[in-house]
Design a protein around this motif. Structure first.
Motif, PDB file in Angstrom:
ATOM      1  N   LEU A   1       0.766  -1.115   0.114  1.00 29.29           N
ATOM      2  CA  LEU A   1       0.027  -0.075   0.109  1.00 29.29           C
ATOM      3  C   LEU A   1       0.836   1.284   0.001  1.00 29.29           C
ATOM      4  N   PHE A   2       2.154   1.192   0.493  1.00 30.24           N
ATOM      5  CA  PHE A   2       2.953   2.451   0.648  1.00 30.24           C
ATOM      6  C   PHE A   2       3.972   2.382  -0.346  1.00 30.24           C
ATOM      7  N   SER A   3       3.741   1.698  -1.503  1.00 31.40           N
ATOM      8  CA  SER A   3       4.476   1.873  -2.790  1.00 31.40           C
ATOM      9  C   SER A   3       6.081   1.589  -2.210  1.00 31.40           C
ATOM     10  N   PHE A   4       6.369   0.502  -1.350  1.00 30.78           N
ATOM     11  CA  PHE A   4       7.712   0.160  -1.118  1.00 30.78           C
ATOM     12  C   PHE A   4       8.023  -0.613  -2.549  1.00 30.78           C
ATOM     13  N   ASP A   5       9.348  -0.814  -2.653  1.00 30.25           N
ATOM     14  CA  ASP A   5       9.704  -1.506  -3.904  1.00 30.25           C
ATOM     15  C   ASP A   5      10.085  -2.881  -3.534  1.00 30.25           C
ATOM     16  N   LYS A   6      10.538  -3.370  -2.271  1.00 25.44           N
ATOM     17  CA  LYS A   6      10.768  -4.769  -2.221  1.00 25.44           C
ATOM     18  C   LYS A   6      10.301  -5.085  -0.837  1.00 25.44           C
ATOM     19  N   MET A   7      10.028  -6.363  -0.660  1.00 24.48           N
ATOM     20  CA  MET A   7       9.809  -6.879   0.797  1.00 24.48           C
ATOM     21  C   MET A   7      10.803  -8.268   0.982  1.00 24.48           C
ATOM     22  N   SER A   8      11.228  -8.178   2.078  1.00 23.45           N
ATOM     23  CA  SER A   8      12.036  -9.472   2.489  1.00 23.45           C
ATOM     24  C   SER A   8      11.585 -10.096   3.553  1.00 23.45           C
ATOM     25  N   LEU A   9      11.579 -11.204   3.702  1.00 19.65           N
ATOM     26  CA  LEU A   9      11.429 -12.310   4.841  1.00 19.65           C
ATOM     27  C   LEU A   9      12.728 -12.989   5.181  1.00 19.65           C
ATOM     28  N   GLY A  10      12.978 -13.235   6.245  1.00 19.21           N
ATOM     29  CA  GLY A  10      14.339 -13.724   6.824  1.00 19.21           C
ATOM     30  C   GLY A  10      14.211 -14.554   8.011  1.00 19.21           C
ATOM     31  N   TYR A  11      15.278 -15.509   7.859  1.00 21.26           N
ATOM     32  CA  TYR A  11      15.603 -16.310   9.166  1.00 21.26           C
ATOM     33  C   TYR A  11      17.137 -15.809   9.467  1.00 21.26           C
ATOM     34  N   SER A  12      17.348 -15.599  10.903  1.00 21.27           N
ATOM     35  CA  SER A  12      18.791 -15.545  11.290  1.00 21.27           C
ATOM     36  C   SER A  12      19.145 -16.093  12.542  1.00 21.27           C
ATOM     37  N   THR A  13      20.160 -15.987  12.919  1.00 23.09           N
ATOM     38  CA  THR A  13      20.647 -16.810  14.357  1.00 23.09           C
ATOM     39  C   THR A  13      21.723 -15.992  14.738  1.00 23.09           C
ATOM     40  N   THR A  14      22.234 -16.227  15.919  1.00 24.07           N
ATOM     41  CA  THR A  14      23.162 -15.496  16.636  1.00 24.07           C
ATOM     42  C   THR A  14      24.301 -16.506  17.008  1.00 24.07           C
ATOM     43  N   SER A  15      25.286 -16.229  17.590  1.00 21.94           N
ATOM     44  CA  SER A  15      26.385 -16.825  18.018  1.00 21.94           C
ATOM     45  C   SER A  15      25.823 -17.997  19.335  1.00 21.94           C
ATOM     46  N   ASP A  16      24.868 -17.202  19.758  1.00 22.58           N
ATOM     47  CA  ASP A  16      24.039 -18.129  21.058  1.00 22.58           C
ATOM     48  C   ASP A  16      23.009 -18.955  20.535  1.00 22.58           C
ATOM     49  N   ASP A  17      22.746 -19.166  19.329  1.00 21.66           N
ATOM     50  CA  ASP A  17      21.722 -19.823  18.632  1.00 21.66           C
ATOM     51  C   ASP A  17      20.445 -19.331  18.816  1.00 21.66           C
ATOM     52  N   SER A  18      20.172 -18.313  18.951  1.00 21.07           N
ATOM     53  CA  SER A  18      18.814 -17.662  19.244  1.00 21.07           C
ATOM     54  C   SER A  18      18.048 -17.365  17.924  1.00 21.07           C
ATOM     55  N   ASN A  19      17.168 -17.771  17.592  1.00 20.47           N
ATOM     56  CA  ASN A  19      16.374 -17.621  16.660  1.00 20.47           C
ATOM     57  C   ASN A  19      15.839 -16.237  16.298  1.00 20.47           C
ATOM     58  N   ILE A  20      16.179 -15.631  15.029  1.00 18.88           N
ATOM     59  CA  ILE A  20      15.216 -14.228  14.650  1.00 18.88           C
ATOM     60  C   ILE A  20      14.507 -14.442  13.470  1.00 18.88           C
ATOM     61  N   PHE A  21      13.618 -13.989  13.463  1.00 16.84           N
ATOM     62  CA  PHE A  21      12.623 -14.076  12.209  1.00 16.84           C
ATOM     63  C   PHE A  21      12.345 -12.322  11.807  1.00 16.84           C
ATOM     64  N   ASP A  22      12.726 -12.000  10.699  1.00 17.26           N
ATOM     65  CA  ASP A  22      12.456 -10.673  10.255  1.00 17.26           C
ATOM     66  C   ASP A  22      11.659 -10.423   9.107  1.00 17.26           C
ATOM     67  N   VAL A  23      10.782  -9.172   9.097  1.00 12.44           N
ATOM     68  CA  VAL A  23      10.230  -8.802   7.930  1.00 12.44           C
ATOM     69  C   VAL A  23      10.907  -7.469   7.526  1.00 12.44           C
ATOM     70  N   THR A  24      11.389  -7.079   6.192  1.00  9.86           N
ATOM     71  CA  THR A  24      11.876  -5.862   6.041  1.00  9.86           C
ATOM     72  C   THR A  24      11.113  -5.165   4.840  1.00  9.86           C
ATOM     73  N   VAL A  25      11.021  -3.913   4.788  1.00 13.74           N
ATOM     74  CA  VAL A  25      10.472  -3.264   3.668  1.00 13.74           C
ATOM     75  C   VAL A  25      11.495  -2.249   3.030  1.00 13.74           C
ATOM     76  N   ILE A  26      11.518  -2.404   1.796  1.00 14.41           N
ATOM     77  CA  ILE A  26      12.862  -1.591   1.057  1.00 14.41           C
ATOM     78  C   ILE A  26      12.348  -0.424   0.073  1.00 14.41           C
ATOM     79  N   LYS A  27      12.661   0.656  -0.118  1.00 14.71           N
ATOM     80  CA  LYS A  27      12.402   1.686  -0.903  1.00 14.71           C
ATOM     81  C   LYS A  27      13.756   2.350  -1.415  1.00 14.71           C
ATOM     82  N   ASN A  28      13.517   1.725  -2.832  1.00 14.69           N
ATOM     83  CA  ASN A  28      14.873   2.533  -3.594  1.00 14.69           C
ATOM     84  C   ASN A  28      14.524   4.095  -4.047  1.00 14.69           C
ATOM     85  N   THR A  29      15.968   4.819  -4.158  1.00 15.09           N
ATOM     86  CA  THR A  29      15.807   6.052  -4.269  1.00 15.09           C
ATOM     87  C   THR A  29      16.389   6.349  -5.732  1.00 15.09           C
TER      88      THR A  29
END
Length: 160
Positions: free
Chosen positions: A15-43
């Motif tokens: 709806l807000f005219s972002f150019d890209k959207m990202s879904l991700g999975y990450s971890t840390t050195s302590d094995d914690s789980n991280i789920f992320d959602v990112t919106v990206i706007k090109n300029t």
């Protein structure tokens, strides 16, 4: 609840005219789980001839060892270097806000943090990309408690 937030962010990003959207999975050195959602706007801006984009990200971090969780909201500017039409590299710098000043045995000192990122990506098609990402989040010694977070992950990007 996580799935509802992901769907909601996907709808809002279109709806807000972002150019890209990202879904991700990450971890840390302590094995914690991280789920992320990112919106990206090109300029249309360039720095040193490299295209500039902006990212807004929401991460949910779940402890692997304790019943602890952390929410991270961040924004950052990103520069992109294209090796060719398939492979690219990005570097970013921005700001993050942590929901708590501690997580597991880490003490962050402040909710406000700095965020640096580097990633290597591959364009699967005109609409999809994938990246390997490294993020570092810390308060840059503004406070004596500065455990910081080193985050390693993979993201899948959809281009609108």
């Amino acid at each position: 609840m996580k799935k509802i937030l992901i769907v909601l962010l996907f709808v809002v990003s279109s709806l807000f005219s972002f150019d890209k959207m990202s879904l991700g999975y990450s971890t840390t050195s302590d094995d914690s789980n991280i789920f992320d959602v990112t919106v990206i706007k090109n300029t249309d801006y360039k720095i040193f001839g490299l295209p500039v984009s902006f990212e807004g990200s929401f991460d949910y971090m779940d402890s692997a060892h304790e019943s602890d969780d952390l929410f991270i909201g961040s924004i950052q500017g990103v520069l992109t270097y294209n090796f060719n039409k398939d492979f690219f590299m990005q570097g970013g710098f921005g700001f993050a806000y942590l929901s708590d000043k501690s997580f597991e045995d880490k003490k962050f000192g402040t909710n406000f943090q700095f965020k640096e990122s580097i990633l290597f990506g591959y364009n699967i098609s005109d609409s999809f990309s994938t990246t390997l990402r490294y993020n570092h989040i810390s308060n840059a010694d503004i406070n004596d408690d500065n455990s910081g977070l080193d985050i390693y992950g993979i993201n899948f990007i959809y281009k609108f």
